[in-house]
Structures are given as structure tokens and as C-alpha cells.
Design a protein around this motif. Sequence first.
Motif, PDB file in Angstrom:
ATOM      1  N   GLY A   1      24.056  43.216 -32.294  1.00 24.45           N
ATOM      2  CA  GLY A   1      24.165  41.979 -31.306  1.00 24.45           C
ATOM      3  C   GLY A   1      24.589  40.826 -31.582  1.00 24.45           C
ATOM      4  N   THR A   2      24.794  39.998 -30.624  1.00 26.90           N
ATOM      5  CA  THR A   2      25.481  38.561 -30.629  1.00 26.90           C
ATOM      6  C   THR A   2      24.337  37.594 -30.372  1.00 26.90           C
ATOM      7  OG1 THR A   2      27.769  39.525 -30.252  1.00 26.90           O
ATOM      8  CG2 THR A   2      27.208  37.058 -30.150  1.00 26.90           C
ATOM      9  N   PHE A   3      24.210  36.570 -30.958  1.00 25.53           N
ATOM     10  CA  PHE A   3      23.118  35.363 -30.562  1.00 25.53           C
ATOM     11  C   PHE A   3      23.937  33.947 -30.644  1.00 25.53           C
ATOM     12  CE2 PHE A   3      21.441  38.799 -33.220  1.00 25.53           C
ATOM     13  CZ  PHE A   3      20.456  39.063 -32.598  1.00 25.53           C
ATOM     14  N   GLU A   4      23.424  33.416 -29.746  1.00 21.37           N
ATOM     15  CA  GLU A   4      23.796  31.772 -29.894  1.00 21.37           C
ATOM     16  C   GLU A   4      23.750  30.956 -31.004  1.00 21.37           C
ATOM     17  OE1 GLU A   4      25.548  28.763 -27.903  1.00 21.37           O
ATOM     18  OE2 GLU A   4      24.982  30.807 -26.690  1.00 21.37           O
ATOM     19  N   ALA A   5      24.911  30.362 -31.615  1.00 20.23           N
ATOM     20  CA  ALA A   5      25.055  29.862 -32.439  1.00 20.23           C
ATOM     21  C   ALA A   5      24.607  28.058 -32.305  1.00 20.23           C
ATOM     22  CB  ALA A   5      26.460  29.812 -33.011  1.00 20.23           C
ATOM     23  N   GLY A   6      24.554  27.761 -31.103  1.00 21.09           N
ATOM     24  CA  GLY A   6      24.185  26.287 -31.074  1.00 21.09           C
ATOM     25  C   GLY A   6      25.364  25.233 -30.948  1.00 21.09           C
ATOM     26  N   GLN A   7      26.540  26.018 -31.024  1.00 25.12           N
ATOM     27  CA  GLN A   7      27.719  25.078 -30.899  1.00 25.12           C
ATOM     28  C   GLN A   7      28.629  26.046 -30.072  1.00 25.12           C
ATOM     29  OE1 GLN A   7      29.585  24.337 -34.687  1.00 25.12           O
ATOM     30  NE2 GLN A   7      28.646  26.067 -35.629  1.00 25.12           N
ATOM     31  N   PRO A   8      29.565  25.338 -29.198  1.00 19.88           N
ATOM     32  CA  PRO A   8      30.619  26.064 -28.333  1.00 19.88           C
ATOM     33  C   PRO A   8      31.625  26.659 -29.224  1.00 19.88           C
ATOM     34  CG  PRO A   8      30.708  23.442 -28.105  1.00 19.88           C
ATOM     35  CD  PRO A   8      29.760  23.774 -29.200  1.00 19.88           C
ATOM     36  N   GLY A   9      32.033  27.980 -28.646  1.00 21.46           N
ATOM     37  CA  GLY A   9      32.942  28.641 -29.204  1.00 21.46           C
ATOM     38  C   GLY A   9      32.641  29.442 -30.524  1.00 21.46           C
ATOM     39  N   ALA A  10      31.338  29.496 -30.833  1.00 22.65           N
ATOM     40  CA  ALA A  10      30.875  30.401 -31.981  1.00 22.65           C
ATOM     41  C   ALA A  10      29.786  31.163 -31.666  1.00 22.65           C
ATOM     42  CB  ALA A  10      30.493  29.291 -33.215  1.00 22.65           C
ATOM     43  N   GLY A  11      29.571  32.283 -32.254  1.00 18.55           N
ATOM     44  CA  GLY A  11      28.356  33.193 -32.231  1.00 18.55           C
ATOM     45  C   GLY A  11      27.912  33.525 -33.526  1.00 18.55           C
ATOM     46  N   ILE A  12      26.648  33.996 -33.477  1.00 20.97           N
ATOM     47  CA  ILE A  12      26.031  34.843 -34.909  1.00 20.97           C
ATOM     48  C   ILE A  12      25.914  36.267 -34.578  1.00 20.97           C
ATOM     49  CG2 ILE A  12      23.979  34.723 -36.249  1.00 20.97           C
ATOM     50  CD1 ILE A  12      23.367  32.051 -35.455  1.00 20.97           C
ATOM     51  N   TYR A  13      26.839  37.029 -35.316  1.00 19.10           N
ATOM     52  CA  TYR A  13      26.760  38.396 -35.105  1.00 19.10           C
ATOM     53  C   TYR A  13      26.114  39.152 -36.119  1.00 19.10           C
ATOM     54  CZ  TYR A  13      30.793  36.928 -32.159  1.00 19.10           C
ATOM     55  OH  TYR A  13      31.418  36.424 -31.149  1.00 19.10           O
ATOM     56  N   LYS A  14      25.180  40.131 -35.445  1.00 20.01           N
ATOM     57  CA  LYS A  14      24.171  40.992 -36.335  1.00 20.01           C
ATOM     58  C   LYS A  14      24.985  42.259 -36.626  1.00 20.01           C
ATOM     59  CE  LYS A  14      19.443  42.200 -36.632  1.00 20.01           C
ATOM     60  NZ  LYS A  14      18.265  42.325 -36.009  1.00 20.01           N
ATOM     61  N   LEU A  15      25.126  42.809 -37.993  1.00 16.42           N
ATOM     62  CA  LEU A  15      25.398  43.923 -38.114  1.00 16.42           C
ATOM     63  C   LEU A  15      24.741  44.698 -39.346  1.00 16.42           C
ATOM     64  CD1 LEU A  15      29.193  42.438 -38.967  1.00 16.42           C
ATOM     65  CD2 LEU A  15      28.374  43.722 -36.816  1.00 16.42           C
ATOM     66  N   TYR A  16      24.871  45.931 -39.145  1.00 12.19           N
ATOM     67  CA  TYR A  16      23.914  46.809 -39.871  1.00 12.19           C
ATOM     68  C   TYR A  16      25.018  47.799 -40.957  1.00 12.19           C
ATOM     69  CZ  TYR A  16      20.710  50.227 -41.489  1.00 12.19           C
ATOM     70  OH  TYR A  16      19.896  51.407 -42.241  1.00 12.19           O
ATOM     71  N   ASP A  17      24.442  47.675 -41.972  1.00  9.89           N
ATOM     72  CA  ASP A  17      25.381  48.695 -42.858  1.00  9.89           C
ATOM     73  C   ASP A  17      24.252  49.918 -43.554  1.00  9.89           C
ATOM     74  OD1 ASP A  17      26.559  50.224 -45.051  1.00  9.89           O
ATOM     75  OD2 ASP A  17      26.824  48.241 -46.321  1.00  9.89           O
ATOM     76  N   PRO A  18      24.429  51.029 -42.723  1.00 12.67           N
ATOM     77  CA  PRO A  18      23.410  52.274 -43.197  1.00 12.67           C
ATOM     78  C   PRO A  18      23.700  52.734 -44.544  1.00 12.67           C
ATOM     79  CG  PRO A  18      25.299  52.836 -41.543  1.00 12.67           C
ATOM     80  CD  PRO A  18      25.347  51.410 -41.657  1.00 12.67           C
ATOM     81  N   SER A  19      24.747  52.615 -45.198  1.00 12.91           N
ATOM     82  CA  SER A  19      24.882  53.204 -46.581  1.00 12.91           C
ATOM     83  C   SER A  19      24.012  52.396 -47.547  1.00 12.91           C
ATOM     84  CB  SER A  19      26.447  53.133 -46.959  1.00 12.91           C
ATOM     85  OG  SER A  19      26.953  51.809 -46.823  1.00 12.91           O
ATOM     86  N   ASP A  20      23.897  50.963 -47.245  1.00  8.77           N
ATOM     87  CA  ASP A  20      23.094  50.184 -48.082  1.00  8.77           C
ATOM     88  C   ASP A  20      21.871  49.828 -47.599  1.00  8.77           C
ATOM     89  OD1 ASP A  20      24.897  50.337 -50.370  1.00  8.77           O
ATOM     90  OD2 ASP A  20      26.054  48.965 -49.584  1.00  8.77           O
ATOM     91  N   ASP A  21      21.567  50.195 -46.360  1.00  8.09           N
ATOM     92  CA  ASP A  21      20.497  49.678 -45.573  1.00  8.09           C
ATOM     93  C   ASP A  21      20.209  48.121 -45.574  1.00  8.09           C
ATOM     94  OD1 ASP A  21      18.224  50.083 -44.174  1.00  8.09           O
ATOM     95  OD2 ASP A  21      16.908  50.023 -45.771  1.00  8.09           O
ATOM     96  N   VAL A  22      21.351  47.300 -45.172  1.00  8.43           N
ATOM     97  CA  VAL A  22      21.568  45.890 -45.154  1.00  8.43           C
ATOM     98  C   VAL A  22      21.673  45.613 -43.982  1.00  8.43           C
ATOM     99  CG1 VAL A  22      23.118  44.101 -46.169  1.00  8.43           C
ATOM    100  CG2 VAL A  22      22.230  45.974 -47.583  1.00  8.43           C
ATOM    101  N   ILE A  23      21.261  44.311 -43.534  1.00  2.00           N
ATOM    102  CA  ILE A  23      21.602  43.666 -42.110  1.00  2.00           C
ATOM    103  C   ILE A  23      22.138  42.626 -42.625  1.00  2.00           C
ATOM    104  CG2 ILE A  23      20.593  42.576 -40.178  1.00  2.00           C
ATOM    105  CD1 ILE A  23      18.541  44.574 -39.946  1.00  2.00           C
ATOM    106  N   CYS A  24      23.640  42.190 -42.228  1.00  4.29           N
ATOM    107  CA  CYS A  24      24.129  40.808 -42.011  1.00  4.29           C
ATOM    108  C   CYS A  24      24.459  40.149 -40.975  1.00  4.29           C
ATOM    109  CB  CYS A  24      25.603  41.070 -42.634  1.00  4.29           C
ATOM    110  SG  CYS A  24      25.326  41.772 -44.408  1.00  4.29           S
ATOM    111  N   TYR A  25      24.140  38.682 -40.966  1.00  7.94           N
ATOM    112  CA  TYR A  25      24.511  37.920 -39.862  1.00  7.94           C
ATOM    113  C   TYR A  25      25.599  37.259 -40.361  1.00  7.94           C
ATOM    114  CZ  TYR A  25      19.483  38.927 -38.829  1.00  7.94           C
ATOM    115  OH  TYR A  25      18.361  39.590 -38.463  1.00  7.94           O
TER     116      TYR A  25
END
Length: 102
Positions: A37-61
Motif C-alpha cells: 500500500g501507499t501512505f501519506e508522507a506529509g508533504q506534497p508529491g511524496a508517498g510512503i510505500y509499503k513493500l513485502y519480501d516473502p523470501s526473507d519475511d521482511v516489510i519495507c517502508y
Amino acid sequence: MMKNIYRLGIALISFCTSIAIAQINQPHQKNQMQYIGTFEAGQPGAGIYKLYDPSDDVICYVLMPETASRKQVDGKWVYESNSLGSLSCLKANSAPKSLVKK
């Protein structure tokens, strides 16, 4: 008889060499992270993107611009730098240390 074994050996070596060369010349497939998903970053033109890596069981923002600017240099695309860019990752299913029983 020895001549046939020699020819078979040469053919086998040639075949194995051609397979090895073909594997070297193939581009390496990169693993894909799953977009969550994508989340509001608090500044125009930017976003926080949430990604999941199933091979290492890691979530990245990832904090990044909503659009990437690029230009072509010597026939290749070069992405221009920007003031945004931050990456934070954590283990997805790890329990907090305070909850782990000893």
C-alpha cells in the motif's frame, strides 16, 4: 572404438560449455517485492510505500517521490536524484522481545 569415445567426450565438453555460456549471457531475474500500500508522507508529491519480501519475511517502508524524473544519456535512462529517499525495513513476523518466552 577409442576414436568414437574421444569424439563423444569432445561433443559432451562442447555441449556443457555452450550451456554455461548461455547461462552467463542471460540477464539475472531480480526478485520482486509485493506491493502492500501507499501512505501519506506529509508533504506534497511524496508517498510512503509499503513493500513485502516473502523470501526473507521482511516489510519495507520507502519514502519517495510519486513520480520519478529521468533523462536519456548515451542511449540509457538515468534517474535524476531528488531530496527524498529513505528506506526502513523490519522482520515481518517477529515478536517483540518483551513477548518472547524464555
